[in-house]
Design an enzyme around this catalytic site. Structure first.
Site, PDB file in Angstrom:
ATOM      1  N   LEU A   1       0.813  -1.220   0.000  1.00 24.23           N
ATOM      2  CA  LEU A   1       0.000   0.000   0.000  1.00 24.23           C
ATOM      3  C   LEU A   1       0.848   1.272   0.000  1.00 24.23           C
ATOM      4  CD1 LEU A   1      -2.770  -1.113   2.527  1.00 24.23           C
ATOM      5  CD2 LEU A   1      -2.749  -1.320   0.024  1.00 24.23           C
ATOM      6  N   HIS A   2       0.350   2.272  -0.729  1.00 25.18           N
ATOM      7  CA  HIS A   2       0.988   3.588  -0.776  1.00 25.18           C
ATOM      8  C   HIS A   2      -0.091   4.637  -0.527  1.00 25.18           C
ATOM      9  CE1 HIS A   2      -0.821   3.724  -4.733  1.00 25.18           C
ATOM     10  NE2 HIS A   2      -0.104   2.682  -5.137  1.00 25.18           N
TER      11      HIS A   2
ATOM     12  N   HIS B   1      -3.537   4.320  -2.308  1.00 25.04           N
ATOM     13  CA  HIS B   1      -4.496   3.393  -1.687  1.00 25.04           C
ATOM     14  C   HIS B   1      -5.114   4.045  -0.437  1.00 25.04           C
ATOM     15  CE1 HIS B   1      -1.565   0.313  -3.472  1.00 25.04           C
ATOM     16  NE2 HIS B   1      -2.702   0.012  -4.062  1.00 25.04           N
TER      17      HIS B   1
ATOM     18  N   ASP C   1      -6.358   3.252 -12.464  1.00 26.10           N
ATOM     19  CA  ASP C   1      -6.685   2.126 -13.351  1.00 26.10           C
ATOM     20  C   ASP C   1      -8.034   2.442 -14.005  1.00 26.10           C
ATOM     21  OD1 ASP C   1      -4.495   0.027 -12.590  1.00 26.10           O
ATOM     22  OD2 ASP C   1      -5.188   0.882 -10.720  1.00 26.10           O
TER      23      ASP C   1
ATOM     24  N   SER D   1       2.315   3.917  -7.594  1.00 28.33           N
ATOM     25  CA  SER D   1       1.977   2.549  -7.976  1.00 28.33           C
ATOM     26  C   SER D   1       2.886   1.598  -7.218  1.00 28.33           C
ATOM     27  CB  SER D   1       2.181   2.373  -9.483  1.00 28.33           C
ATOM     28  OG  SER D   1       2.208   0.988  -9.808  1.00 28.33           O
ATOM     29  N   SER D   2       2.342   0.465  -6.809  1.00 34.84           N
ATOM     30  CA  SER D   2       3.172  -0.539  -6.126  1.00 34.84           C
ATOM     31  C   SER D   2       4.322  -0.952  -7.041  1.00 34.84           C
ATOM     32  CB  SER D   2       2.334  -1.754  -5.749  1.00 34.84           C
ATOM     33  OG  SER D   2       1.155  -1.340  -5.080  1.00 34.84           O
TER      34      SER D   2
HETATM   35  P1  AMP Z   1      -3.830  -2.273  -6.716  1.00 34.79           P
HETATM   36  O1  AMP Z   1      -3.348  -2.614  -5.349  1.00 34.79           O
HETATM   37  O2  AMP Z   1      -2.756  -1.774  -7.620  1.00 34.79           O
HETATM   38  O3  AMP Z   1      -4.711  -3.328  -7.320  1.00 34.79           O
HETATM   39  O4  AMP Z   1      -4.774  -1.010  -6.521  1.00 34.79           O
HETATM   40  C1  AMP Z   1      -5.864  -1.048  -5.632  1.00 34.79           C
HETATM   41  C2  AMP Z   1      -6.723   0.162  -5.869  1.00 34.79           C
HETATM   42  O5  AMP Z   1      -5.969   1.335  -5.642  1.00 34.79           O
HETATM   43  C3  AMP Z   1      -7.234   0.243  -7.307  1.00 34.79           C
HETATM   44  O6  AMP Z   1      -8.572   0.703  -7.305  1.00 34.79           O
HETATM   45  C4  AMP Z   1      -6.313   1.250  -7.926  1.00 34.79           C
HETATM   46  O7  AMP Z   1      -6.884   1.934  -9.006  1.00 34.79           O
HETATM   47  C5  AMP Z   1      -6.072   2.179  -6.763  1.00 34.79           C
HETATM   48  N1  AMP Z   1      -4.841   2.949  -6.942  1.00 34.79           N
HETATM   49  C6  AMP Z   1      -3.630   2.469  -7.313  1.00 34.79           C
HETATM   50  N2  AMP Z   1      -2.741   3.486  -7.431  1.00 34.79           N
HETATM   51  C7  AMP Z   1      -3.421   4.622  -7.138  1.00 34.79           C
HETATM   52  C8  AMP Z   1      -3.068   6.016  -7.096  1.00 34.79           C
HETATM   53  N3  AMP Z   1      -1.837   6.432  -7.394  1.00 34.79           N
HETATM   54  N4  AMP Z   1      -4.016   6.909  -6.752  1.00 34.79           N
HETATM   55  C9  AMP Z   1      -5.280   6.488  -6.454  1.00 34.79           C
HETATM   56  N5  AMP Z   1      -5.673   5.196  -6.473  1.00 34.79           N
HETATM   57  C10 AMP Z   1      -4.766   4.294  -6.814  1.00 34.79           C
END
Ligand code: AMP
Length: 284
Positions: free
Chosen positions: A37-38, A41, A154, A189-190
């Site tokens: 998580l960043h 998230h 996304d 982004s992760s």
């Molecule tokens: P993930 O863990 O990459 O599957 O992302 C989980 C959720 O966090 C998804 O709905 C992504 O679109 C959202 N997300 C990822 N990166 C960002 C970001 N930089 N800003 C806002 N939401 C994000």
């Protein structure tokens, strides 16, 4: 020291927790994640806390949305770090099922993503959105949230899931949260953890280039020549491969017939820096 967050790993415990809230008439917002998580998230979790009484965050690295040559085995994982971050933003519960809990022996039914999944990411990651649609439908049925929150980072995923929720009559409201960026514009982004120091310096050019294209298109520039110019800039900056860079209808993601007709448009791109694939998008 703050109390640590409740983590549940099997469906029975999850249902116990959510039915208690339901009995009290409390609403639930779900934020699905793959962990690592960043701040992007966490912004979605804060939004969830604003929109509902309880915020549930799922952490599940979903194998079915990765292609055979993709980064499933090296995808970053840090559950302890994630739990500390989620405690700090006062999430109410973490749903962290194992792969076996999510896909027990004999698992075989699935959800097929609709038309929004066909192009862009769908061309380069053919089964990705079916995997996303299936796991998200399962998460919706498991957590039974009133609201589900996804990031605009996304953008196509959001469009695909809007179709799934609408077409399958899933009783929840889908909300998109804005993309969180580093100071230099790079979308958090992760996968940014994969970037070398040199690649990290090049990476923000992606946002700069698609933002400039969006501005030019908004000012009436020809889309085709704008896209060609933008691609040239990306290549010159050091991006080795451009999977796509396109201007699409912001709602349907279809190719706009007449791009200059004042419709709501979105610039979407996927590019490679070394072994890392970056995606980003901005509004026109
Ligand atoms: P993930 O863990 O990459 O599957 O992302 C989980 C959720 O966090 C998804 O709905 C992504 O679109 C959202 N997300 C990822 N990166 C960002 C970001 N930089 N800003 C806002 N939401 C994000």
């Amino acid at each position: 020291m703050s109390e640590s967050i409740k983590v549940v790993r099997n469906l029975r415990d999850l249902r116990k927790a959510t039915s208690k809230w339901r009995q009290r008439g409390e609403s639930i917002a779900l934020v699905p994640t793959m962990g690592a998580l960043h701040a992007g998230h966490l912004a979605l979790v804060k939004l969830a806390k604003k929109k509902a009484d309880k915020a549930v965050v799922s952490i599940f690295v979903n194998p079915t949305q990765f292609g055979p040559k993709e980064d499933l085995s090296r995808y970053p994982r840090d559950e302890a770090g994630d739990l500390a971050k989620l405690t700090a933003v006062h999430a109410d519960l973490v749903w962290a099922p194992s792969v076996e809990e999510m896909y027990p022996d004999g698992f075989s039914a699935s959800v097929r993503a609709g038309s929004a999944a066909k192009e862009l990411e769908g061309e380069f990651r053919p089964f990705h959105f079916d995997g996303v649609a299936t796991v998200c439908t399962k998460l919706f049925n498991q957590v039974t949230p009133d609201i589900a929150i996804f990031g605009e980072k996304d953008y196509q995923q959001l469009a695909v899931l809007r179709q799934v929720v609408r077409d399958l009559d899933i009783p929840l409201k889908l909300i998109g949260g804005p993309t969180k960026r580093d100071k230099d514009g790079l979308a958090l982004s992760s996968r940014n953890a994969y970037l070398s120091e040199d690649e990290r310096k090049i990476a923000p050019t992606l946002h700069a280039v698609i933002s400039a294209l969006a501005k030019d298109v908004a000012n009436g520039a020809d889309v085709r020549s704008g896209v060609t110019k933008a691609k040239r800039k990306l290549t010159a900056a050091g991006f080795q491969k451009i999977d796509y860079l396109e201007v699409r209808d912001a709602q349907t993601l279809a190719q706009p017939d007449n791009e200059a007709d004042g419709r709501d448009l979105r610039v979407l791109a996927a590019v490679w820096l070394g072994k890392t694939r970056l995606i980003d998008n901005v509004a026109v």
